[in-house]
Design a protein around this motif. Sequence first.
Motif, PDB file in Angstrom:
ATOM      1  N   GLY A  65       3.198  -2.056 -14.743  1.00 18.27           N
ATOM      2  CA  GLY A  65       3.013  -3.303 -14.546  1.00 18.27           C
ATOM      3  C   GLY A  65       3.772  -3.114 -12.918  1.00 18.27           C
ATOM      4  N   GLN A  66       4.125  -2.486 -12.500  1.00 19.20           N
ATOM      5  CA  GLN A  66       4.143  -2.406 -10.670  1.00 19.20           C
ATOM      6  C   GLN A  66       3.538  -2.837  -9.950  1.00 19.20           C
ATOM      7  OE1 GLN A  66       7.423   0.385  -9.683  1.00 19.20           O
ATOM      8  NE2 GLN A  66       7.843   1.170 -11.952  1.00 19.20           N
ATOM      9  N   LYS A  67       4.237  -3.070  -8.970  1.00 16.99           N
ATOM     10  CA  LYS A  67       3.128  -3.338  -7.325  1.00 16.99           C
ATOM     11  C   LYS A  67       2.428  -2.217  -7.006  1.00 16.99           C
ATOM     12  CE  LYS A  67       5.160  -8.524  -7.532  1.00 16.99           C
ATOM     13  NZ  LYS A  67       5.857  -9.271  -6.165  1.00 16.99           N
ATOM     14  N   PRO A  68       1.419  -2.273  -6.852  1.00 14.27           N
ATOM     15  CA  PRO A  68       0.598  -1.438  -5.431  1.00 14.27           C
ATOM     16  C   PRO A  68       1.654  -1.058  -4.405  1.00 14.27           C
ATOM     17  CG  PRO A  68      -0.550  -2.800  -6.289  1.00 14.27           C
ATOM     18  CD  PRO A  68      -0.270  -3.435  -6.614  1.00 14.27           C
ATOM     19  N   THR A  69       2.591  -2.252  -3.917  1.00 11.62           N
ATOM     20  CA  THR A  69       3.362  -1.524  -2.727  1.00 11.62           C
ATOM     21  C   THR A  69       4.642  -1.364  -2.902  1.00 11.62           C
ATOM     22  OG1 THR A  69       3.991  -4.063  -2.406  1.00 11.62           O
ATOM     23  CG2 THR A  69       2.465  -3.759  -0.826  1.00 11.62           C
ATOM     24  N   GLU A  70       5.336  -1.052  -4.233  1.00  8.78           N
ATOM     25  CA  GLU A  70       6.364  -0.609  -4.964  1.00  8.78           C
ATOM     26  C   GLU A  70       6.221   1.384  -5.480  1.00  8.78           C
ATOM     27  OE1 GLU A  70       7.903  -4.646  -6.825  1.00  8.78           O
ATOM     28  OE2 GLU A  70       7.394  -3.479  -8.505  1.00  8.78           O
ATOM     29  N   VAL A  71       5.195   1.735  -5.377  1.00  2.43           N
ATOM     30  CA  VAL A  71       4.970   2.365  -5.990  1.00  2.43           C
ATOM     31  C   VAL A  71       4.672   3.187  -5.231  1.00  2.43           C
ATOM     32  CG1 VAL A  71       4.107   1.908  -8.618  1.00  2.43           C
ATOM     33  CG2 VAL A  71       2.059   2.271  -6.704  1.00  2.43           C
ATOM     34  N   TYR A  72       3.774   3.514  -3.907  1.00  8.69           N
ATOM     35  CA  TYR A  72       4.074   4.789  -3.492  1.00  8.69           C
ATOM     36  C   TYR A  72       4.888   5.627  -2.872  1.00  8.69           C
ATOM     37  CZ  TYR A  72       5.566   1.962   1.046  1.00  8.69           C
ATOM     38  OH  TYR A  72       5.967   1.801   2.515  1.00  8.69           O
ATOM     39  N   GLY A 105       3.825   8.963   2.327  1.00 10.55           N
ATOM     40  CA  GLY A 105       5.477   8.475   3.190  1.00 10.55           C
ATOM     41  C   GLY A 105       4.026   6.686   3.726  1.00 10.55           C
ATOM     42  N   ASP A 106       3.268   6.168   3.764  1.00  6.79           N
ATOM     43  CA  ASP A 106       2.706   4.854   3.763  1.00  6.79           C
ATOM     44  C   ASP A 106       2.056   4.170   3.076  1.00  6.79           C
ATOM     45  OD1 ASP A 106       0.449   5.213   5.118  1.00  6.79           O
ATOM     46  OD2 ASP A 106       1.806   6.594   6.442  1.00  6.79           O
ATOM     47  N   TYR A 107       1.720   3.037   2.803  1.00  3.98           N
ATOM     48  CA  TYR A 107       0.896   2.296   2.078  1.00  3.98           C
ATOM     49  C   TYR A 107      -0.511   2.947   2.163  1.00  3.98           C
ATOM     50  CZ  TYR A 107      -1.584  -1.365  -0.855  1.00  3.98           C
ATOM     51  OH  TYR A 107      -2.668  -1.751  -1.851  1.00  3.98           O
ATOM     52  N   ALA A 108      -0.539   2.513   3.809  1.00  4.07           N
ATOM     53  CA  ALA A 108      -2.006   3.028   4.020  1.00  4.07           C
ATOM     54  C   ALA A 108      -2.863   4.345   4.038  1.00  4.07           C
ATOM     55  CB  ALA A 108      -2.127   3.302   6.169  1.00  4.07           C
ATOM     56  N   PHE A 141      -1.515   5.731   0.958  1.00  2.00           N
ATOM     57  CA  PHE A 141      -1.957   6.089  -0.621  1.00  2.00           C
ATOM     58  C   PHE A 141      -3.069   4.848  -0.759  1.00  2.00           C
ATOM     59  CE2 PHE A 141      -1.090   2.335  -3.920  1.00  2.00           C
ATOM     60  CZ  PHE A 141      -0.999   2.918  -5.260  1.00  2.00           C
ATOM     61  N   PHE A 142      -3.118   3.705   0.107  1.00  2.00           N
ATOM     62  CA  PHE A 142      -4.486   2.859  -0.153  1.00  2.00           C
ATOM     63  C   PHE A 142      -5.416   4.054  -0.098  1.00  2.00           C
ATOM     64  CE2 PHE A 142      -8.016   0.720   1.640  1.00  2.00           C
ATOM     65  CZ  PHE A 142      -7.894  -0.661   0.552  1.00  2.00           C
ATOM     66  N   ARG A 143      -6.098   4.552   1.190  1.00  2.00           N
ATOM     67  CA  ARG A 143      -6.906   5.702   1.189  1.00  2.00           C
ATOM     68  C   ARG A 143      -7.251   6.626   0.048  1.00  2.00           C
ATOM     69  NH1 ARG A 143      -5.408   5.518   6.795  1.00  2.00           N
ATOM     70  NH2 ARG A 143      -3.864   7.619   6.158  1.00  2.00           N
ATOM     71  N   ALA A 144      -6.145   7.323  -0.049  1.00  2.00           N
ATOM     72  CA  ALA A 144      -6.122   7.968  -1.145  1.00  2.00           C
ATOM     73  C   ALA A 144      -6.984   7.813  -2.868  1.00  2.00           C
ATOM     74  CB  ALA A 144      -4.918   8.710  -1.209  1.00  2.00           C
ATOM     75  N   PHE A 145      -6.448   6.707  -2.935  1.00  2.00           N
ATOM     76  CA  PHE A 145      -6.720   5.895  -3.707  1.00  2.00           C
ATOM     77  C   PHE A 145      -7.887   5.390  -4.398  1.00  2.00           C
ATOM     78  CE2 PHE A 145      -6.940   2.507  -7.604  1.00  2.00           C
ATOM     79  CZ  PHE A 145      -5.603   2.675  -8.186  1.00  2.00           C
ATOM     80  N   LYS A 146      -8.509   4.529  -3.290  1.00  2.00           N
ATOM     81  CA  LYS A 146      -9.676   4.449  -3.188  1.00  2.00           C
ATOM     82  C   LYS A 146     -10.958   5.086  -2.471  1.00  2.00           C
ATOM     83  CE  LYS A 146     -12.395   1.484  -0.405  1.00  2.00           C
ATOM     84  NZ  LYS A 146     -12.563  -0.102   0.254  1.00  2.00           N
ATOM     85  N   LYS A 147     -10.118   6.714  -2.332  1.00  2.00           N
ATOM     86  CA  LYS A 147     -11.621   7.461  -2.264  1.00  2.00           C
ATOM     87  C   LYS A 147     -11.450   8.053  -3.908  1.00  2.00           C
ATOM     88  CE  LYS A 147     -12.289  12.500  -0.481  1.00  2.00           C
ATOM     89  NZ  LYS A 147     -11.314  12.968   0.522  1.00  2.00           N
TER      90      LYS A 147
END
Length: 287
Positions: free
Chosen positions: A248-255, A261-264, A266-272
Amino acid sequence: MNTPLSTFDPRQKMLRPDFEVVHKWDTDLKEVEVHHHDFYEVNFLVSGDVTYVIESRVYHVKPGQILIINPRELHQVYIQPDAAPYERYMLWIAPNLLQGLSSPQTDLCRCFDMRRSHYSNLLHLPAEQRRMIPAMFEAMLEAQGNSAYGADLLQRNLLTEMMIHVNRLADMPSEDTADSKNNSVVARVIDYINENYQEPLTLDLLAERFFVSKYHLSHEFNRQMGTGIYQYIQKKRLLIARQLMLEGQKPTEVYAPCGFGDYAAFFRAFKKIYGMSPRDYVQSLLP
């Protein structure tokens, strides 16, 4: 059953939303990368020469034994292709289903709790259980393919019965645990990563901490785990982040708590790895 032998099916997702049972034979196991699932896994080995690497533990599974795997455990499997076919029953269970089948007195998820002092992935079965468990799996398979009146209740009753037995087996004193690798530098590095994934981790830092050369550590990690240290750290961090989002945690809360180090980043790694953005993943969980 005279089911024909098959080549390895790399599918790592359930076809059903709740649980799935399969009976599989493999003679040609393709290389399996270190991976994890969103579901609990219970494997009963019928035949084959099989080795599982689960986190820093190595299990040489014997026919008649059960292996259980938690969604938070990265793992990998190897078989000897010239041995008997890799035949096993596999049970995959969505965590929310198993929680729903539990009662205040009986937690069916308990066997998967890695915090237990005597937690082990490998369960040893008495002779009577080695005969009974395959029959229970066959009953679950038959019920799974049945759409008659009450089939849904029968399926869940059989699953509940199976998981009661698995939990009782997990409570029995273990004859042995994992083979060690546990004293190797690779195992110690994995344990360190598991405990410190939220901190900055680099090959330089790990080599210095464990008093080995970067070349030796990188080579041994690749040889034993089939993946690089950086890739392993990323998968561990993403695994934890994915589980937190499932809770239930939000993406911006878990990275940040997962070491990004930053959301960007995390975003790239997750999508890959998962083929979708963290936000799309959260949306996919909604009813």
